[in-house]
Design a protein around this motif. Structure first.
Motif: not given
Length: 525
Positions: A5-10, A116-121, A125-129, A148-152
């Protein structure tokens, strides 16, 4: 094959899109009753808000204070919080949630925390942040918010779901998802069963408790721990479903929510898959029109014939895979090649890379470029290690909604509709929708509406040629949420914020910084 489903934005927009690609399709492969009738019936069910008062048994969780510490990346602090494994029985045990933040840089008064949350599932989110949001978001936003990011739960650093090891995942991702006969059909079914059994064996207890509703409730615990009265949040793709679910459960605690690349929670899985399949076809046609104007287009200069050429090439790979220079001996077959092409549909910034990869494969018989795109989609590194993205993706999707199909015969019946939606990708995406059929845990969710009555204004963002979350989904979610403002980007690619449109960015920045939502009906290009 397509379970994501969606990003981790490098580092770049194209890289971000490929990371997002690694998540999106399977969110829609997860399930639910099939057909329009079931979808229509689901519209009568509304996600109910939780009581405003925090239950006494949850008070210890809401009273937590993060013990921030340095965590290896300069400028970032990390902490661990606890949430109940089962909200119905909080005494049954905990899950650990990994949280990271980068404090507001100033100048100006700090507004609060921005989750912030980049999706997926399954996207971290931490990597994205750490890789994108904390440096890629506008300076004015980073100055005024703690990012702030929390990995679900079940994702990355938060007690990750595990299913298969690297070699097993290599075999899984190469499984033929366009079976030609009974033997190949059984091989595909066996692959889905092996994946499901691996998840059941390695993450048995957690598989029952990784739903989006539970993850949204976890976010409220994080909000309280951060000391924020209301939640401010930017979610992309699946992150829009997570954010909308939060709003439905806690409408009075909604601060400024941006839902970018929106999903429609009322859709049953088969219809959702079908509409997403059409979305990828729309994106492919945009790519083809661009490619056909270039003399080096490997699909030729006739845009109308490009799909047939690509489908024929996939068929050749099904019979004779190409060498790909892979250290682990993998070759480029139809499954990996299709994944590579789909990956590049998420962002027009990846189209040049796709043209080069197709040229190498179709004219030079070198599959390395498409294999690289496919690996980015599956989050596989050069050491043949996979992140837990695919495992978490399936675990959440298969719990959120019942399976799209009950077996191969149902897929075969649906093939004409899928192939009509996309002559190029329809067959593979239909069979990919079988992935939750053999899941070891029964789904706990159903399609539903989310109205979030009483919530503050929520900004829903839709892109008109988004391949993974088609624009009608953004319209549908905006129509459900009682306080939504729909912001439209007329363009290509998956999601809109931070992807080059000054009009989109300025509208969202004004909302985050000043609380001013976009004007009704605002459109950008």
């Amino acid at each position: 094959m397509h379970t994501r489903r969606t990003p981790r934005r490098p580092r770049t927009a194209a890289a971000a899109a490929l990371a997002a690609a690694a998540l999106l399709v399977s969110a829609c492969s997860a399930g639910g009753p099939s057909g329009t009738a079931a979808s229509t019936a689901a519209r009568a069910a509304v996600l109910a808000a939780l009581p405003a008062a925090t239950p006494g048994e949850l008070a210890p969780y809401y009273g937590q204070k993060p013990d921030w510490r340095e965590c290896g990346v300069p400028g970032f602090e990390c902490a661990t919080l606890k949430a109940p494994l089962d909200y119905a029985e909080p005494a049954a045990g905990d899950v650990r949630l990994a949280v990271a933040r980068k404090k507001a840089t100033g100048p100006g008064r700090r507004i609060g925390s921005l989750l912030v949350n980049p999706g997926g599932p399954g996207g971290s989110a931490i990597g994205y942040l750490q890789q994108y949001a904390a440096i890629g978001y506008p300076a004015e936003v980073r100055a005024r918010y703690d990012m702030v990011a929390v990995d679900p739960r079940g994702v990355a650093r938060s007690e990750p779901v595990e299913c298969l090891d690297g070699p097993e995942m290599d075999a899984y991702t190469q499984t033929d998802t366009t079976p030609d006969d009974a033997r190949e059909t059984q091989e595909l079914v066996d692959a889905y069963k092996e994946f499901a059994e691996g998840c059941g064996a390695r993450s048995a207890q957690l598989l029952h408790h990784v739903s989006t509703v539970e993850a949204a409730r976890d976010m409220d615990i994080v909000r309280a721990a951060l000391g924020d009265r209301k939640l401010t949040y930017v979610g992309a793709s699946y992150g829009t479903f997570l954010g909308a679910t939060y709003a439905g459960l806690f409408p009075g605690r909604v601060g400024r929510l941006v839902l970018d690349g929106a999903m429609d929670p009322t859709l049953a899985a088969r219809r959702m898959n079908l509409e997403q399949t059409a979305g990828f076809e729309t994106a492919f046609r945009s790519f083809v029109q661009d490619c056909a104007r270039r003399p080096d287009c490997p699909l030729g200069t006739d845009a109308g014939d490009a799909g047939r050429r690509l489908k024929a090439f996939f068929g050749e790979l099904d019979a004779r895979p190409l060498p790909a220079g892979d250290a682990d001996g993998r070759v480029l077959g139809e499954a990996l090649a299709t994944t590579g092409v789909i990956a590049a549909m998420y962002d027009e910034g990846a189209w040049e890379q796709l043209r080069e990869a197709l040229t190498s494969a179709m004219k030079e018989h070198d599959g390395a470029g498409l294999l690289m795109l496919s690996d980015s989609y599956y989050a596989r590194d050069a050491g043949a290690r996979y992140s837990n993205l695919m495992s978490a993706n399936a675990a959440v999707n298969c719990l959120d909604l019942p399976p799209a199909f009950d077996g191969p015969d149902a897929v075969r019946k649906a093939l004409p509709d899928f192939e009509k939606a996309s002559p190029v990708f329809g067959e593979g995406l239909a069979w990919a929708s079988l992935n939750c059929t053999y899941w070891p845990v029964r789904a706990s969710g159903e399609p539903h509406r989310i109205t979030a009555e009483g919530a503050a204004p929520i900004v829903v963002v839709g892109t008109t040629r988004d391949p993974a979350t088609p624009y009608p989904w953004a319209r549908a979610l905006a129509g459900q949420l009682s306080s939504a403002r729909l912001l439209t980007y007329e363009g290509d690619g998956h999601t809109a914020y931070g992807r080059g449109s000054a009009c989109i960015d300025s509208a969202i920045d004004a909302y985050l910084l000043h609380g001013t939502p976009p004007a009704k009906g605002k459109r950008c290009s």
